[in-house]
Design a protein around this motif. Structure first.
Motif, short mmCIF file in Angstrom:
data_model
loop_
_atom_site.label_atom_id
_atom_site.label_comp_id
_atom_site.label_asym_id
_atom_site.label_seq_id
_atom_site.Cartn_x
_atom_site.Cartn_y
_atom_site.Cartn_z
N ALA A 20 0.83 -1.21 0.00
CA ALA A 20 0.00 0.00 0.00
C ALA A 20 0.87 1.26 0.00
N VAL A 21 1.96 1.21 0.73
CA VAL A 21 2.88 2.35 0.74
C VAL A 21 3.48 2.56 -0.65
N ALA A 22 3.89 1.46 -1.31
CA ALA A 22 4.47 1.55 -2.65
C ALA A 22 3.49 2.18 -3.63
N GLU A 23 2.24 1.78 -3.55
CA GLU A 23 1.23 2.34 -4.46
C GLU A 23 1.00 3.82 -4.16
N ALA A 24 0.97 4.19 -2.88
CA ALA A 24 0.73 5.59 -2.52
C ALA A 24 1.88 6.49 -2.92
N GLN A 25 3.11 5.94 -2.90
CA GLN A 25 4.30 6.73 -3.21
C GLN A 25 4.77 6.53 -4.66
#
Length: 292
Positions: A20-25
């Protein structure tokens, strides 16, 4: 410690998974994992632990994430304070000569107290050489200086001088003295036997006097020194000599100022700042207001 890694940790605390962090960033899960691992090595403690097929923050990781929120907010506040176009605030240190401070800076400070109450101007009265030394030592942010057209200041590539204003100067003499007519060289030549009064803290006006004397064919006899223009007039009244004075200054009853032309004598005032700091909002604001 990079703020980018702290930001990833905060996002992991908020979103709960590397993916989820990878997608948000807009990056990859592998990159997020690697950056969190580097941060853990920098801190010397584990920040995440396995939790099923995912990871979760350790107690140390949660605590660092709390600190990271405060750190990132402080970094953002600093950026907003310092970026060009930001609201000027903080303390601006100004060193300069008396006329510039009294006639130009002090009225500006009064206006700024109303329009920019978070900006504080710290003032020190100094002659140009002193102010430039403080600027070089990073003990002041803005130097208000001057030179003369017949005694130009040396260029310094480390600073930028913004022209502010110019003022014509003449020769202060006893009011009953007949200075005659003619060019500046004609007039100063008539006072070749007089003593000459110069500034006690700056050599620029003495350089002008010696240049004029050389052009007129004599060596001026420089005697008394005074920093205050009122004191220079007092010395002239007392018969101690003659000296340069601004044409627009108020004169004592026993003093008059003879205009000097061909060549004219012109004081040139500058706002001087170190290169690389010209976009700092408080400095940019005050310099802009002074040039108006």
């Amino acid at each position: 410690m990079e703020t980018r890694r702290l930001r990833l940790l905060v996002e992991l605390s908020r979103l709960g998974s590397m993916r989820a962090v990878a997608e948000a960033q807009n990056t990859t899960t592998s990159t997020v994992s690697q950056q969190i691992a580097v941060l853990a090595r920098e801190m010397g403690t584990a920040l995440t632990e396995p939790h099923g097929r995912r990871v979760r923050l350790t107690p140390a990781g949660r605590r660092l994430a709390e600190h990271a929120v405060t750190i990132l907010a402080a970094v953002e506040a600093a950026y907003l304070d310092l970026t060009p176009g930001a609201e000027p605030n903080g303390t601006l240190r100004v060193s300069g000569f008396g006329t510039a401070i009294r006639s130009y800076l002090l009225p500006l400070v009064g206006d700024l107290a109303v329009s920019h109450p978070r900006l504080h101007v710290l003032i020190r009265e100094h002659e140009p050489a002193e102010a430039l030394s403080l600027l070089a030592a990073d003990e002041t942010d803005l130097a208000l200086t001057y030179d003369y057209n017949l005694a130009p200041a040396a260029e310094d590539p480390a600073v930028r001088a913004t022209p502010l204003w110019t003022a014509r100067w003449g020769l202060g003499v006893p009011a009953r003295t007949d200075a005659g007519e003619g060019t500046a060289l004609d007039i100063v030549h008539r006072f070749r036997e007089h003593a000459w009064i110069v500034n006690s803290r700056n050599t620029a006006d003495e350089a002008v006097i010696r240049t004029l004397g050389s052009m007129a064919g004599f060596v001026p006899r420089v005697t008394h020194q005074a920093d205050s223009l009122n004191l220079v007039q007092g010395m002239i009244t007392a018969g101690l000599g003659v000296g340069l004075l601004p044409l627009d200054t108020a004169v004592l009853p026993d003093v008059r100022i003879v205009p000097l032309t061909a060549p004219d004598i012109e004081l040139r005032a500058y706002a001087v700042a170190r290169r690389g700091r010209l976009n700092w909002p408080p400095l940019a604001l005050v310099t802009d207001r002074l040039t108006r």
